[in-house]
Design a protein around this motif. Structure first.
Motif, short mmCIF file in Angstrom:
data_model
loop_
_atom_site.label_atom_id
_atom_site.label_comp_id
_atom_site.label_asym_id
_atom_site.label_seq_id
_atom_site.Cartn_x
_atom_site.Cartn_y
_atom_site.Cartn_z
N PRO A 10 0.82 -1.22 0.00
CA PRO A 10 0.00 0.00 0.00
C PRO A 10 0.85 1.26 0.00
N TYR A 11 0.38 2.27 -0.70
CA TYR A 11 1.12 3.52 -0.79
C TYR A 11 0.16 4.69 -0.93
N ILE A 12 0.72 5.88 -0.77
CA ILE A 12 -0.05 7.11 -0.97
C ILE A 12 -0.02 7.46 -2.45
N VAL A 13 1.19 7.69 -2.97
CA VAL A 13 1.38 7.90 -4.40
C VAL A 13 2.55 7.03 -4.87
N GLY A 14 2.43 6.53 -6.09
CA GLY A 14 3.51 5.78 -6.73
C GLY A 14 4.00 6.53 -7.94
N LEU A 15 5.31 6.50 -8.18
CA LEU A 15 5.90 7.23 -9.30
C LEU A 15 6.82 6.31 -10.08
N GLN A 16 6.70 6.36 -11.42
CA GLN A 16 7.56 5.56 -12.28
C GLN A 16 8.05 6.42 -13.44
N TYR A 17 9.38 6.54 -13.54
CA TYR A 17 9.98 7.35 -14.61
C TYR A 17 9.94 6.55 -15.91
N GLN A 18 9.52 7.20 -17.01
CA GLN A 18 9.38 6.55 -18.30
C GLN A 18 10.67 6.74 -19.09
N ILE A 19 11.60 5.80 -18.96
CA ILE A 19 12.90 5.92 -19.63
C ILE A 19 12.78 5.70 -21.13
N ARG A 20 11.94 4.74 -21.54
CA ARG A 20 11.79 4.39 -22.95
C ARG A 20 10.30 4.24 -23.28
N SER A 21 10.01 4.11 -24.55
CA SER A 21 8.62 3.91 -24.96
C SER A 21 8.17 2.52 -24.54
N GLN A 22 7.22 2.46 -23.63
CA GLN A 22 6.78 1.18 -23.10
C GLN A 22 5.35 1.31 -22.58
N LYS A 23 4.50 0.37 -23.01
CA LYS A 23 3.14 0.33 -22.49
C LYS A 23 3.11 -0.43 -21.17
N TYR A 24 2.19 -0.01 -20.29
CA TYR A 24 2.05 -0.65 -18.99
C TYR A 24 0.59 -0.99 -18.72
N SER A 25 0.40 -1.99 -17.91
CA SER A 25 -0.92 -2.35 -17.43
C SER A 25 -1.08 -1.85 -16.00
N LEU A 26 -2.19 -1.15 -15.74
CA LEU A 26 -2.50 -0.66 -14.41
C LEU A 26 -3.80 -1.30 -13.94
N GLN A 27 -3.84 -1.71 -12.68
CA GLN A 27 -5.06 -2.27 -12.12
C GLN A 27 -5.78 -1.17 -11.35
N SER A 28 -6.68 -0.49 -12.03
CA SER A 28 -7.40 0.62 -11.44
C SER A 28 -8.73 0.14 -10.87
N GLY A 29 -9.46 1.07 -10.27
CA GLY A 29 -10.75 0.72 -9.70
C GLY A 29 -11.75 0.23 -10.72
N SER A 30 -11.57 0.59 -11.99
CA SER A 30 -12.48 0.17 -13.05
C SER A 30 -11.95 -1.03 -13.83
N GLY A 31 -10.88 -1.65 -13.34
CA GLY A 31 -10.31 -2.82 -14.01
C GLY A 31 -8.94 -2.53 -14.60
N LEU A 32 -8.43 -3.50 -15.37
CA LEU A 32 -7.12 -3.34 -15.98
C LEU A 32 -7.20 -2.35 -17.14
N VAL A 33 -6.21 -1.47 -17.20
CA VAL A 33 -6.16 -0.49 -18.27
C VAL A 33 -4.74 -0.41 -18.80
N SER A 34 -4.60 -0.23 -20.09
CA SER A 34 -3.30 -0.11 -20.74
C SER A 34 -2.96 1.36 -20.94
N VAL A 35 -1.76 1.76 -20.51
CA VAL A 35 -1.36 3.17 -20.61
C VAL A 35 0.00 3.27 -21.29
N LEU A 36 0.21 4.38 -21.96
CA LEU A 36 1.48 4.67 -22.61
C LEU A 36 1.89 6.10 -22.30
N PRO A 37 2.69 6.29 -21.24
CA PRO A 37 3.15 7.64 -20.89
C PRO A 37 4.18 8.14 -21.89
N GLN A 38 4.40 9.44 -21.90
CA GLN A 38 5.42 10.03 -22.74
C GLN A 38 6.80 9.66 -22.22
#
Length: 385
Positions: A237-265
């Protein structure tokens, strides 16, 4: 490397590597939890005592894997670009944008011009962390012994998840981790800015500013050979989580509405709001469970060995988690009662917001979700009033 007990004695911020004394039972102290959640509180106190027993006397609940169809859906989904939030805007704009992202998704991104973390620093920190995963297993154990939740975790139970290393601020002082130490410091700075902006937007007193000793930062580093891993890995458990986007990479997040695919800059920081932020906000925001997991698009293509680095800003183990909006209102009511102003009291009583979550011990909650794999139900549901 010094022993775990020596290391923890030098912590400037009481962190999750130190084990707090067991919470007193209701028979010895008044129960801090509401009566409506007495069964959940009793279960947590029991688990709190059980997990201190020797491993041979306890059995950890088996961790359930994510539903395969849900994981496949995350792979096939079109990746969304997280909303861009700038902490350098005027307070009005920050509040509006941050509230929208917090309530709709529970995650967003900060661009390179906003977070000011050098890309070369993130790359250097990744190289240093990769060198740790290349060490022989006995050296991994020696340099970073397991002292829940810090140290190397080899997941020897089922061998399904990749190796994971959790570092607190003191372990980053190890030789050869200069970039990691600076990276943790810079990411923590950004995370604390996010918490401050979030508290202002939602209207509660920021505990990180009010009492900095309640906050600790953990860098979770997971090895992945870019295969087909879809598990969220060890959850904490955490308050906020941070992940630096070093390269172009899609990620899966498990949000309250289910799994979602994200692609940060590239060079952005992906920010996710965790369980603690949801409770603090009295349920006003959506939470993201666990850390971002890489999505492999071409499973046949050989990918380079790499790692993911997530900084989790969390709480000290001896903390009690409670909604903060209601606490702030209660403090205001007490001040008004001292002023003996009946009109103000009546007005405030009419504006009160009902409490949605009961209080709970952070250590018990952290231990439970770390060792259990809860894939279909939000573990916070048991604390709903």
């Amino acid at each position: 490397m010094s022993s775990s007990s020596t290391k923890n004695s030098h912590l400037q911020i009481p962190c999750c590597g130190a084990t707090a004394a067991p919470p007193p039972t209701p028979s010895t102290q008044s129960n801090p939890f509401s009566s409506s959640s007495s069964s959940a509180a009793a279960a947590d106190v029991l688990s709190h005592l059980l997990h201190r027993l020797p491993p041979s006397l306890t059995s950890i609940p088996s961790r359930r894997r994510l539903n395969s169809s849900s994981s496949a859906a995350a792979d096939d989904a079109v990746a969304v670009s997280p909303q861009i939030i700038s902490l350098k805007q005027t307070n009005t704009n920050i509040n509006s944008d941050l509230l929208l992202a917090s309530r709709e998704t529970g995650f967003f991104q900060l661009t390179a011009g906003d977070h000011s973390i050098p890309s070369k620093l993130a790359e250097s920190a990744e190289i240093e962390c990769l060198s740790l995963f290349e060490l022989p297993i006995d050296q991994k154990h020696h340099r970073f012994p397991s002292n829940w939740p810090t140290g190397f975790d080899f997941d020897e139970e089922d061998g399904f998840n990749p190796d994971t290393l959790c570092l607190d601020s003191t372990e980053s002082d190890e030789p050869g981790l200069n970039s990691v130490r600076e990276f943790i410091h810079e990411m923590e700075r950004v995370g604390l800015e996010v918490i401050e902006s979030l508290s202002k937007s939602l209207g509660f007193v920021n505990p990180a500013r009010k009492d900095p000793t309640r906050i600790c930062s953990l860098l979770w580093v997971s090895e992945t050979e870019m295969t087909t891993c879809k598990e969220p890995g060890r959850m904490y458990p955490y308050i906020v989580g941070l992940q630096y986007q070093i390269r172009s990479q899609k990620y899966s997040l498990q949000s309250g509405s289910g799994l979602v695919s994200v692609l940060p800059q590239i060079d952005s920081v992906l920010v996710s709001l965790g369980d603690i932020a949801k409770v603090w906000s009295n349920g006003q925001i959506k939470n993201v469970r666990g850390r971002p997991i890489p999505i492999i698009e071409d499973k046949e293509e050989q990918k380079p060995r790499c790692i993911t680095m997530s900084l989790l800003i969390s709480l000290s183990l001896d903390s009690i988690v409670s909604p903060l909006l209601s606490l702030g209102e209660m403090e205001t009511i007490e001040e008004e009662e001292q002023q003996d102003d009946d009109e103000k009291k009546k007005k405030k009583e009419g504006d009160e917001v009902s409490i949605k979550f009961s209080s709970f011990y952070f250590e018990d909650y952290a231990w439970r979700i770390y060792h259990e794999r809860l894939s279909t139900k939000d573990p916070l549901d048991r604390y709903l009033i």
